[in-house]
Write a protein that holds these residues in place. Sequence first.
Motif, mmCIF file in Angstrom:
data_model
loop_
_atom_site.group_PDB
_atom_site.id
_atom_site.type_symbol
_atom_site.label_atom_id
_atom_site.label_comp_id
_atom_site.label_asym_id
_atom_site.label_seq_id
_atom_site.Cartn_x
_atom_site.Cartn_y
_atom_site.Cartn_z
ATOM 1 N N THR A 380 0.811 -1.218 0.000
ATOM 2 C CA THR A 380 0.000 0.000 0.000
ATOM 3 C C THR A 380 0.843 1.266 0.000
ATOM 4 O O THR A 380 0.343 2.349 0.297
ATOM 5 N N LEU A 393 -0.738 2.141 -5.182
ATOM 6 C CA LEU A 393 -2.166 2.409 -5.038
ATOM 7 C C LEU A 393 -2.793 3.133 -6.213
ATOM 8 O O LEU A 393 -4.011 3.046 -6.414
ATOM 9 N N GLN A 449 -5.365 -2.896 -0.507
ATOM 10 C CA GLN A 449 -5.628 -2.122 -1.720
ATOM 11 C C GLN A 449 -7.112 -2.084 -2.058
ATOM 12 O O GLN A 449 -7.629 -1.070 -2.518
#
Length: 715
Positions: A380, A393, A449
Amino acid sequence: MIWIKRMASDVVLLFILLLAAFLYGYGIWNDHYVNTYYTTAVGSMLQSFHNFFFASLDSAGSVTVDKPPVAFWIQTLSAWIFGLHGWSVILPQTLAGVGSVLLVYLLVKPSFGRTAARLAALAMAATPVAAAVSRTNNIDAMLVFTLLLAAWFLFKGTRNHKTGSLLIAFGLIGVAFNEKMLQAYMVVPAFYLFYILAAKVSWKKKTGVLAACTAVMLVISLSWAVIVDSIPADKRPYMGSSGTNSVLNLAFGYNGVSRLTGDRSTGGGSGMPGGGFGGGQLPEMNGELPSFGSGQMPEMNGGMPAMDGAGGQGTAGDGRGQGGGVRGGDRGTAPQGQNEGSGGVPGSGSDDGGRQFGGADGGQGGRGGNFGSGGGMFNTGTAGPLRLFQQELSGQASWLLPFVLFGVTGIFAGLRRRNFTMQHKEALFWLAWLVPAMGFFSIAGFFHQYYLIMMAPPVAALAGAGWFKLWQYYEERSSWLSWLLPVAVPATAGFQWYIIHPYNDTIGSGWSAGVLAAGIAAALLLIMLRVLKGRAKPVLVRAAAVAGLLVLLVGPLYWAFTPITYGLNSMTPAAGPDSSDSGGFGGGRNSSTGVDEKLLAYLKEHNSGEAYLFAAMDYGTAGPYIIDEGEKVVILNGFNNSDVPYTAETLQALVESGKVKYFLVTSGGMGGGRGGGNSDITSWITENGTEVPSADWQGTAAGGAGGTLYEIILD
């Protein structure tokens, strides 16, 4: 029903909905276990009302899943109607995803017109993370649908001064709380703000209505939690991942504040074996993967993946696990089809280990390393104001953010105190949804995510609404605002090139170059028509304006197709050419041993009336017997190491009651049983049980469960 007939006559909308149905539903029949953790729970919930009400992970009602039950109630209903299959537990989320596309259209159309609503709906359908998560039994697609339905009732109630609709709107937020707890409250400020700004009633009336709505929301939100927590602990399952056997602690701890702070402990002890990961800290690996026997590394927030095999050694630089430590080459072996294991993508498994554990070659750009230097804990990225623009991301839900910025500028450029229209108020609603979500994901330490689907509705709505205002300024050609659209298109196309180009080695450079070239070409056409002023045909001008946004949907639309073309990790879904590896090593975490037919035959033959076929240490071992065979199996551990559904004393009582006599002890596995699970439980089983010779029950097939089978009969 007039609006339904009008909607049905909108051929463009129907095409968009069909596109969404394809993106979200094609091939779901190939996924056998999906997210094994949740599918196991659905199988258990089908076996009794007790299990159904509590969302029990196992047949005995030992421990619940780590989320509230509403989404699983719906999945269980689908499985009851169609039978328990991978596709039947996915179907509710697929339908919810398509329903969300329709709701975005309905929410945007009244104030911004049909074209803007169509574009918003198309943007929602093409949001990659929405496509990825709607193809699984993770509950986020259902959560977003519930919140959008709440927004529809909010808009309707505010426009028509219908208090009942407003109560339903806030009540639906309460339902959403019982789908994924505090994440549902992320939109509450937007709901308050919109009603305060848009309702044409007195402040006294507003205060009263909001007080009533808040009361309804809280009552519905806490109803299940209060009921469950008021039941004696020995009469209900242990609340999985709560740490303290409390729903409220689960809601405000593990599924609440911990998501922001990154503390993956659950308040009742470490969320990982030995407490090593309890405070959000990872062990120092020094280039080697820790050994967890034949099991998987624990997941810490519903999707933390695992090692599969004998632990072994991982070399950070070469992208390959050695000694079987990571499911590096297993991607084509899972019987379930495209989504099991690491996605079932043939010929691409050799560097899974590197992608999963970072290192120099563990994936391209910033995609690879969960434990590497750019991937963040769950791939992330690095927390900070630009996190949503980082490679990890940005491909999930950020594609249109630059365009949204220009569009919002256009919407509020002409704002005056006496010209505060419903368009402004609705745009503020979407911003009040989007900005807190962006803020949370920019700094949070504990999410996946696929949580970014929360951004999809406001981004899509603001893209459509923003296009409408930019088009109006462009058509008028009267001020600097008319140049916003020609500038927004290439700026957004440039950002999309940034998202795509790190994958050039995988998908070819044509996609990144093509998206950028298309954006520049569309901008040049808009500039040319702007310079021509009144000499260009209006239909051509409008077509060029629409095309300006459509070319910006090519990139995200391709990304939304990747779960179909490249496979999908069903436990931690994400879109992109590496979608089968999403979330690092989560695919391995979700793999299952399958049913050992010889073990099944032995247990059934030697069952002497016990209610449960056997007891397993973890859901990965027990799941296939519950899902595929409909057998009743006890699971001795929950998802987190802090889950303690059994002590030696309560387990002894279970055996003495004659409900179970066989125990399959495995050295690890998914959920709680890592490293053998609770040592007291394991010791009690080995001390009181008689080992069954492996030759009597151990199958030789690749899917064999392994471990040691004990028979315990107490006088």
